[in-house]
Design a protein around this motif. Structure first.
Motif, mmCIF file in Angstrom:
data_model
loop_
_atom_site.group_PDB
_atom_site.id
_atom_site.type_symbol
_atom_site.label_atom_id
_atom_site.label_comp_id
_atom_site.label_asym_id
_atom_site.label_seq_id
_atom_site.Cartn_x
_atom_site.Cartn_y
_atom_site.Cartn_z
ATOM 1 N N PHE A 186 0.817 -1.221 0.000
ATOM 2 C CA PHE A 186 0.000 0.000 0.000
ATOM 3 C C PHE A 186 0.853 1.274 0.000
ATOM 4 O O PHE A 186 0.549 2.205 -0.758
ATOM 5 C CB PHE A 186 -0.993 -0.017 1.170
ATOM 6 C CG PHE A 186 -1.971 -1.171 1.098
ATOM 7 C CD1 PHE A 186 -2.585 -1.504 -0.109
ATOM 8 C CD2 PHE A 186 -2.281 -1.926 2.217
ATOM 9 C CE1 PHE A 186 -3.484 -2.569 -0.195
ATOM 10 C CE2 PHE A 186 -3.178 -2.988 2.151
ATOM 11 C CZ PHE A 186 -3.776 -3.314 0.942
ATOM 12 N N PRO A 187 1.922 1.332 0.820
ATOM 13 C CA PRO A 187 2.734 2.561 0.772
ATOM 14 C C PRO A 187 3.326 2.798 -0.620
ATOM 15 O O PRO A 187 3.391 3.943 -1.087
ATOM 16 C CB PRO A 187 3.848 2.294 1.784
ATOM 17 C CG PRO A 187 3.274 1.278 2.710
ATOM 18 C CD PRO A 187 2.367 0.430 1.880
ATOM 19 N N ALA A 188 3.720 1.708 -1.291
ATOM 20 C CA ALA A 188 4.298 1.886 -2.622
ATOM 21 C C ALA A 188 3.227 2.321 -3.626
ATOM 22 O O ALA A 188 3.487 3.079 -4.545
ATOM 23 C CB ALA A 188 4.939 0.577 -3.078
ATOM 24 N N ALA A 426 -7.094 -0.351 1.111
ATOM 25 C CA ALA A 426 -5.887 -0.035 1.875
ATOM 26 C C ALA A 426 -6.263 0.605 3.214
ATOM 27 O O ALA A 426 -5.787 0.187 4.277
ATOM 28 C CB ALA A 426 -4.995 0.913 1.075
ATOM 29 N N ILE A 427 -7.170 1.582 3.178
ATOM 30 C CA ILE A 427 -7.562 2.275 4.427
ATOM 31 C C ILE A 427 -8.147 1.262 5.411
ATOM 32 O O ILE A 427 -7.834 1.256 6.601
ATOM 33 C CB ILE A 427 -8.564 3.411 4.133
ATOM 34 C CG1 ILE A 427 -7.906 4.446 3.221
ATOM 35 C CG2 ILE A 427 -9.071 4.052 5.420
ATOM 36 C CD1 ILE A 427 -8.869 5.472 2.630
ATOM 37 N N GLY A 511 4.805 1.208 -11.580
ATOM 38 C CA GLY A 511 5.237 1.799 -10.318
ATOM 39 C C GLY A 511 5.930 0.781 -9.441
ATOM 40 O O GLY A 511 6.058 -0.396 -9.791
ATOM 41 N N THR A 512 6.331 1.249 -8.271
ATOM 42 C CA THR A 512 7.046 0.394 -7.336
ATOM 43 C C THR A 512 6.223 -0.844 -7.000
ATOM 44 O O THR A 512 6.736 -1.951 -6.939
ATOM 45 C CB THR A 512 7.331 1.182 -6.043
ATOM 46 O OG1 THR A 512 7.931 2.407 -6.413
ATOM 47 C CG2 THR A 512 8.250 0.434 -5.124
ATOM 48 N N ALA A 513 4.921 -0.631 -6.771
ATOM 49 C CA ALA A 513 4.080 -1.751 -6.354
ATOM 50 C C ALA A 513 4.034 -2.843 -7.414
ATOM 51 O O ALA A 513 3.842 -4.018 -7.097
ATOM 52 C CB ALA A 513 2.676 -1.251 -6.056
#
Ligand SMILES: C[S@@+](CC[C@H](N)C(=O)[O-])C[C@H]1O[C@@H](n2cnc3c(N)ncnc32)[C@H](O)[C@@H]1O
Length: 1005
Positions: A186-188, A426-427, A511-513
């Protein structure tokens, strides 16, 4: 496939990495990963990034292409860049030493760490681009993959992601899998801005619960932030039948402004009462005299002891109660304490009634966990009457958490209407993580710490019975505190992950994820990872029975299943966590086998580790590298681990000890607990590389050892079943093992390595020789198979140890050619290696074997050089060794040099320098060259740590006196470089926090 030599195979800045890791471990503000959620045995981020980067970046070479040579004209140049690429921007070793010296001298100094902690540094775009050039040159691509099959709380994959690698994180445990999602994925994907949403919906959640819970707590006085209700569990006094409040002590605050509880139990009363005492009255209240100690109670009504079995029986019969003895009101800067009031008790009674009204419905709706505690290695919850997971909560605690759970569903429903589904998921996960924080800080196993407030159940790694516990005012700051903890941790995590993404020039897609995969499953069956696909495996596996992850994590599992189970149904299919496939030594699984259960559990662990290494061998590319981290506590661990690795087809190339605990600390001067993380660097063996090609399509657990050999990992990990076509004999490679160990020890000594570290660093190269030649056979015949027995890696390590001993002794003698005797050698080498009075028995035994001595009957019993203390040995001094005919001032000659020296020390200490001089002259020792050489080696070997001008080790003081009295011009003491202490000044807060080692436990669990 070419075999790029990698940095980790020849060098790592291990001292600086260790010092940075120590800095993290002792800082009050832990890295945000640790603050997000408890996970046990988390690895420091700096060690993790060093292992990954050292495992993909090349060794420096003069043959590099001109662009790389221009950037790195020398090896020194390259190594400096590597250090700063790790985020090490100063000299943390010096910083650590300065702090230690200041502490030992009782001085206050300025914060010596004038630069940020390594893990907080994100790699710059320029450095990432440089790394990519180096990778391209080494691997032919910069798109490398890093796998951690035992990922736990995620330190390793987190760092892999930050440096832009394709990252695969796997863990068997579903709780760990959720933590991995929350830490990595989630942060990524959503970046720092999600923190605001987490906070917002968290606040909404609190708005919903606050009015529902307020009636069950006494309103807080103006200005108060919250309250802790302090309860003692009770049993009926066996004589009077009156309730006995159980508490180990009655302290509320220690120090210059003490506060305690006075327990009042007078004959005419039916129940105990409590008064708060302060100042001088504290001593009169005798707060150290509790009513329970080591499971045995004491009745304040009769003064009689209460049998531990009686307390347990009462608990199991459901007759253990609880009584409120204090309310601790949280105000700015600390707590104010008051005795319980009628209003407090009434609010509590109403909460009990409310729970009784709602419980059946909540059970039916699966709001509260009714799963039974499954039993395991720590059965204290069952012993103390908590057979279900819901029993871990007192009635008002359970009521509060159930209200939280209900409101959580409501807030999620509201949020789902407004937030896009992926973001909402995510939340929702972080709301689940918040609930986990709430449950571990508000249950019957939470202690009240007079210094720091409420401690979590996982303050310890077990389910110890807590007789007096603290309860949060759940209507006040419990949820807001949890919300801010999680939102802050999330934002910091995202800030650490996110810049790498932008630096790589691909902020969103891909992206990173998209470079990340998280799997929940066994490390021995990585079904979704193709064969020969991974460049770098960096792994920190479980270590025997160190932590029972699955057993402990059930505490979270039962709540997470209810709060986020619907988001990750693949993780939460089972009643509780999977203990059967967990690679830990779990004696409880072999309970039926009686006294054999421990042994069987160890074998089971070894078999599972061997299977996991075989699977790592399958997925690793032929030119890839595997780095295994483990904490060195038992010598046999080397043998087990090496056996498993070699059997799986790996060759061990190097080993690096990284100190995660200060070896110079006062604690260490007493006890050498060898708290270092060892990095074991492995490659696939040539022979197995061939086989790998053939087996790569054979599925995940295909054996990768040569087909004419089968190694079974149980019952004995290496059973040799048929003759290999071209075996290598141990006798033939012993010379090579010796010379490699000697050469490496010399090299590492020249780099300043000493003590146990020196031994450990030769183990990797030694194992490399035998694993390259594998299978290596001995001339001993296995009676079961009639075949020669394969070599145990241990045997080769013993040989390496002998070489190091020889070298070290030469070093301690400073070039003199003197022979002592084996007993004296043992004493000298033990001080040299462990630099501590206490060290593991097994290490001492190994040292004895290497010197041809018998540890138990000779070193310890006959010569009394060391005494056994549990799993440790304690070095004995002259007075403890005094014995007629051995350490005996009346003797004229001695059978061992250490006896002579100890006698001289004894005479000096007891009768002074004059008597000692006469003794030395009478025995002819005074001018004896060997005697002086023994004295010199011990002056060099025994630590000369001082506190306020006094030697910590008394031996060091007496030896120094002997030297000054008789050999001042001949013998020397090692020069300890003392960095200059900065001027004393008021401690800045940050410094204070970094140095507060106790705080390390706070969220580190
Ligand atoms: C030492 S911990 C890893 C800690 C991690 N490096 C960190 O920094 O948080 C070992 C992990 O192995 C996991 N584990 C145990 N048995 C396993 C198995 N058979 N397959 C995969 N993971 C397993 C445990 O759940 C635990 O998280």
């Amino acid at each position: 496939m070419s075999h790029p030599p990698l940095l980790i195979e020849s060098w790592l800045p291990i001292e600086a990495i260790g010092a940075e890791s120590l800095r993290d471990a002792s800082a009050a503000r832990k890295p945000p990963l640790n603050r997000l959620h408890v996970w046990w045995a988390r690895r420091p981020l700096t060690v993790s990034r060093a292992a990954i980067l050292g495992g993909v970046l090349p060794q420096w070479s003069p043959d590099w292409p001109v662009e790389l040579r221009q950037r790195f004209p020398s090896e020194d140049n390259y190594r400096k860049w590597f250090r700063q690429f790790l985020g090490i921007l100063g000299d943390p070793v010096q910083g650590r030493d300065l702090l230690l010296q200041a502490r030992q001298a009782g001085k206050i100094i300025a914060n010596p760490y004038t630069y940020p902690r390594a893990f907080t540094i994100n790699p710059s775009a320029e450095d990432l681009a440089l790394m990519q050039d180096l990778l391209e040159h080494t691997w032919g691509t910069c798109d490398l993959s890093v796998l951690d099959p035992f990922a736990g709380g995620g330190s390793i994959p987190f760092e892999a992601l930050r440096y832009g690698f394709t990252t695969i994180a796997n863990d068997l445990n579903p709780v760990a899998a959720v933590i991995l999602k929350a830490t990595l994925d989630f942060p990524a994907r959503f970046g720092p801005s999600l923190a605001d949403d987490i906070r917002k919906w968290g606040q909404r959640w609190y708005e919903l619960v606050k009015p529902k819970l307020q009636p069950y707590f006494t309103p807080l006085p103006p200005g108060a932030e919250g309250a802790a209700y302090l309860w003692a569990r009770t049993v009926a006094c066996p004589v009077t039948g009156k309730p006995v409040p159980l508490s180990p002590n009655w302290w509320l605050r220690k120090g210059s402004d003490p506060v305690a509880v006075r327990l009042i139990a007078e004959p005419g009363m039916d129940a105990p009462q409590f008064a708060i005492v302060t100042g001088r009255d504290v001593a009169k209240a005798k707060p150290d005299a509790g009513t329970i100690s080591r499971g045995v109670g004491r009745s304040p009504w009769t003064g009689q002891p209460i049998d531990g079995d009686y307390i347990k029986a009462e608990a199991q019969a459901g007759r253990m109660g609880q009584v409120l003895y204090t309310v601790a009101v949280k105000v700015t800067g600390g707590f104010e304490f008051r005795a319980p009031t009628r209003q407090d008790l009434e609010a509590w009674r109403q909460a009990e009634e409310a729970l009784a009204r709602k419980k059946t419905e909540w059970i039916a709706r699966d709001i509260i966990p009714t799963e039974t505690f499954p039993g395991g290695n720590d059965n204290r919850p069952l012993i103390y009457g908590m057979p279900r997971w819901s029993d871990f909560f007192a009635p008002r605690q359970l009521l509060s958490i159930a209200v939280f759970r209900e409101a959580q569903d409501q807030v999620i429903a509201e949020m789902r209407l407004r937030v896009q589904p992926a973001r909402a998921e995510a939340i929702e996960t972080y709301l689940g993580v918040m609930l986990d924080k709430v449950v571990i800080y508000n249950n019957r196993n939470c202690r009240f710490d007079p210094g720091r407030g409420i401690r979590s159940v996982f303050d310890r790694h077990d389910f110890a019975f807590v007789s007096s516990h603290a309860e949060f005012d759940a209507s006040a700051n419990l949820l807001p505190w949890s919300i801010s903890q999680i939102a802050d941790a999330y934002r910091e995590i995202a800030e650490l992950v996110h810049p790498s993404q932008t630096a790589l020039g691909a902020p969103n897609e891909p992206g990173t994820a998209d470079r990340l995969s998280i799997y929940q499953g066994s490390a021995s069956n990585l079904v979704r990872v193709p064969s020969s696909s991974v460049n770098c495996i960096t792994v920190d596996p479980p270590y025997y029975d160190n932590v029972q992850y699955a057993e402990l994590s059930d505490f979270f599992y039962v709540w997470l299943k209810r709060s986020v189970g619907h988001l990750f149904p693949e993780f939460f299919g089972d009643e509780l966590t999977n203990k059967d496939d967990e690679a830990v030594a779990n004696p409880a699984r072999f309970e039926a086998m009686g006294s054999k259960k421990k042994k069987l559990a160890e074998q089971d662990y070894e078999r599972k580790m061997a299977a996991a290494f075989r699977e790592m061998h399958r997925v690793l590319r032929p030119d890839g590298v595997l780095t295994v981290m483990f904490t060195h506590k038992r010598v046999e661990a080397w043998d087990t681990l090496a056996t498993a690795l070699i059997s799986a087809g790996f060759a061990i190339k190097a080993s690096w000890p990284v100190h995660t605990e200060s070896e110079h600390s006062l604690h260490q001067a007493k006890k050498n607990a060898a708290a270092s993380t060892i990095l074991l660097v492995c490659r696939k063996r040539e022979a197995s590389r061939q086989v790998d090609k053939e087996t790569s399509t054979r599925g995940p657990n295909a054996l990768s050892t040569p087909s004419d050999l089968v190694y079974l990992s149980t019952p004995s990990p290496l059973v040799y079943l048929s003759t290999p076509s071209d075996p290598v004999w141990w006798e033939d490679i012993q010379g090579q093992v010796r010379s490699v160990a000697r050469e490496k020890a010399r090299e590492y000594m020249a780099q300043g390595m000493r003590g146990v570290d020196l031994y450990i660093s030769t183990f990797g190269p030694t194992l490399s020789v035998i694993s390259e030649h594998w299978p290596v056979l001995t001339s001993e015949i296995d009676p079961k198979t009639g075949q020669p027995k394969p070599l145990r890696p241990d045997t080769a390590l013993d040989l390496a140890r002998e070489e190091v001993i020889r070298l070290r002794k030469e070093g301690l003698l400073e070039g003199r050619n003197v022979q002592f005797d084996p007993v004296t050698d043992w004493y000298v080498m033990a001080w040299d290696a462990f630099a501590a009075e206490e060290f593991p028995y097994d290490e001492g035994r190994k040292l004895a074997i290497a010197l041809g001595l018998e540890m138990d009957s000779y070193v310890m019993t006959t010569k009394r050089i060391a005494a056994k203390k549990g799993q440790y040995v304690v070095m004995q001094g002259p007075a403890q060794r005094r014995k007629k005919g051995m350490v005996d001032p009346d003797l004229l000659s001695f059978s061992h040099w250490i006896d002579a020296l100890h006698t001289a020390m004894l005479v000096y200490e007891e009768d002074g320098p004059g008597a000692c001089d006469l003794f030395l002259l009478r025995t002819g020792l005074k001018r004896d060259a060997t005697f002086k050489a023994v004295l010199q080696t011990l002056l060099n070997a025994i630590p000369r740590t001082q506190v306020k001008g006094q030697f910590v080790r008394p031996e060091a003081a007496v030896l120094d006196n002997l030297r000054l009295a008789f050999y001042a011009n001949e013998l020397t003491v090692p020069v300890v470089e003392e960095p200059e202490l900065p001027a004393a000044e008021q401690l800045p807060l940050a410094w204070e926090a970094e140095d507060d080692e106790d705080e390390a436990e706070e969220e580190d669990a």
